[in-house]
Write an enzyme that holds these catalytic residues in place. Structure first.
Site, PDB file in Angstrom:
ATOM      1  N   ASP A 316      50.258  42.053  40.793  1.00 31.16           N
ATOM      2  CA  ASP A 316      50.902  42.745  41.903  1.00 31.16           C
ATOM      3  C   ASP A 316      51.567  41.702  42.797  1.00 31.16           C
ATOM      4  OD1 ASP A 316      51.669  44.363  43.999  1.00 31.16           O
ATOM      5  OD2 ASP A 316      49.647  44.854  44.653  1.00 31.16           O
ATOM      6  N   GLU A 318      52.772  41.066  45.968  1.00 31.17           N
ATOM      7  CA  GLU A 318      52.820  41.429  47.382  1.00 31.17           C
ATOM      8  C   GLU A 318      52.076  40.378  48.198  1.00 31.17           C
ATOM      9  OE1 GLU A 318      52.622  45.827  48.404  1.00 31.17           O
ATOM     10  OE2 GLU A 318      51.409  45.790  46.571  1.00 31.17           O
TER      11      GLU A 318
END
Length: 476
Positions: A316, A318
């Site tokens: 991910d 982020e």
């Protein structure tokens, strides 16, 4: 995604490093995955051949099985041949020995006596076509194998007739198999075919992983969820050592330290345990590692998965504070190429485990690495909330069944309609993510439970059963 981070505690498993799987069986009626043939162009005009499984995978093949299993392989050529061609497939343990020696692994061979090669191991390509019928490899459980380990069927491929060359990569193949005989199967079937895989991406700072066991289907008692993503471990940078490392806050670490209590009961029901990896507000991230740094970090990720018996990772992009100038040694300018490289290196380091990508931001699509298309080293791609795009061009080589659409976010109440979920299933997109399940949250009765009831109805034509147990957070 929502994430509450705590940097007060630091857990670093580099000591492990310094000291040291769509995976259902394939059948011939499955549409064979597409392969980018431009990779096989030759300067002398020779026809090239290559071997893929039913999903177009050429790096590795993976099968979880119970009692019996099988997988089919296909010969393809870059042009139709003027005469029939054959490839001989044989069980060859030296293929595995060479792989272990090259990669520093210790995978064990699946017993040759329990493997059957269809057509005496011959793949036949008739004249005038460019793709052969499937040649099935079958295997059975002899009761001696551990369900906690992956075993390998090592194969060698040799051209025995035909005017073509077999690509070097296709002259050997490793099939990673896991014998789950005796462990329940949480795969839900619809009209005799595997149904949608539901990933529970659980924010574990407040929620207990055992809560995923409370939701089953009425018709068969199987868990609603096929996999739990622990959200989330982090990638961080240590300026003193110059290394990137895996960091777990106190909640993730407590769950891992007590895996027999919080995670093993899920695995005993057939649910996969996936560890999330995301940025943590420093210069490191999943999309800016140099090639060598990615290889080193992949080894540390493998050490984490080995130590806690995990089934894969969730990537991910982020919450990283990327550098765009004066870039620190060991890093590169952030982008899709380094993100793809990291996924590729992690898959190479542990081909028996799932690589799941959040198709968002930099990882919304990934290019090929070293000539290998991203759909071969990324097993599942799960889209952002409410998004329902086809990811064929974003992850070439990935089957539609492994593309996740209409993800839901339970914390903010961003759920999907039953009509959209049913459309997704009917169109062959058979992966789905639910983020932030927590039965102890105030919106459980009004938002979460009805949303899961719609999932059971749309995906499986079934009813959801909630057993009434709401597991609290019970660790310090």
């Amino acid at each position: 995604m929502k994430y509450f981070n705590d940097m007060n505690l630091k857990y670093w498993i580099a000591a492990f490093v310094l000291s040291g799987s769509l995976f259902a069986s394939c059948s011939d009626d499955i549409v064979v995955g597409k392969v980018d043939e431009s990779r096989y162009e030759t300067g002398d005009g020779s026809v090239m051949g290559y071997i893929s499984d039913s999903f177009g995978k050429r790096m590795f093949s993976n099968v979880d099985f119970r009692s019996t299993g099988d997988i089919s392989f296909y010969l393809r050529t870059t042009a139709k041949l003027g005469a029939a061609a054959t490839v001989a497939v044989s069980y060859d343990e030296t293929v595995l020995k060479d792989y272990n020696a090259e990669n520093g692994t210790a995978y064990e061979a699946f017993p040759q006596s329990e493997v059957t090669l269809e057509n005496d191991g011959t793949i036949n390509l008739p004249v005038g076509i460019a793709q052969s019928p499937g040649m099935k490899i079958s295997f059975v459980s002899d009761g001696s194998l551990s369900s906690d380990k992956d075993y390998v069927i090592p194969l060698r491929m040799k051209v025995t007739s035909g005017d073509f060359k077999l690509a070097e990569q296709d002259q050997t193949r490793l099939i990673f198999v896991k014998d789950l005989t005796g462990i329940p199967d949480c795969t839900k079937y619809v009209d005799g075919q595997p149904g949608v895989k539901v990933f529970s991406c659980m924010e574990v700072n407040d929620a207990n992983p055992l809560g995923n066991l409370s939701f089953t289907l009425k018709s068969n008692g199987k868990p609603l969820f096929d996999a739990l993503i622990l959200f989330s471990a982090n990638i961080n940078y240590d300026p003193e050592t110059g290394r990137v490392y895996v960091f777990n806050n106190e909640n993730v670490q407590a769950i891992l330290d007590h895996r027999d209590h919080y995670l093993k009961p899920l695995q005993d029901r057939g649910i996969k345990i996936i560890l999330g990896i995301m940025g943590n507000h420093d210069r490191s991230g999943v999309a800016n590692l140099s090639d060598e740094t990615a290889k080193d970090f992949a080894k540390e990720v493998k050490a984490m998965c080995d130590a806690y018996h995990l089934d894969g990772i969730f990537v991910d992009d982020e919450y990283s504070s990327y550098e765009y100038s004066n870039i620190t040694p060991g890093f590169v300018y952030p982008g899709k190429d380094p993100a793809a490289r990291l996924c590729y290196e992690v898959k190479k380091a542990q081909p028996d485990r799932w690589i799941v990508v959040y198709a968002y931001s930099t990882t919304s699509s990934l290019p090929s690495v070293d000539g290998v298309q991203s759909g071969e080293f990324v097993d599942y791609a799960l889209e952002d909330y409410g998004v329902a795009s086809d990811l064929t061009s974003s992850f070439p080589g990935m089957p539609k069944s492994n593309m996740g659409q209409y993800s839901q976010e339970f914390y903010q109440g961003r759920t999907a309609t039953e009509a959209n979920l049913r459309k997704m299933r009917d169109n062959g997109y058979l992966s789905h993510m639910i983020f932030s399940l927590d039965p102890n949250r105030a919106n459980f009765e009004s938002v979460q439970l009805p949303a899961m009831q719609r999932v059971a109805s749309a995906f499986y034509d079934d009813e959801l059963v909630f057993d009434g147990v709401k597991y609290p957070k019970d660790w310090n």
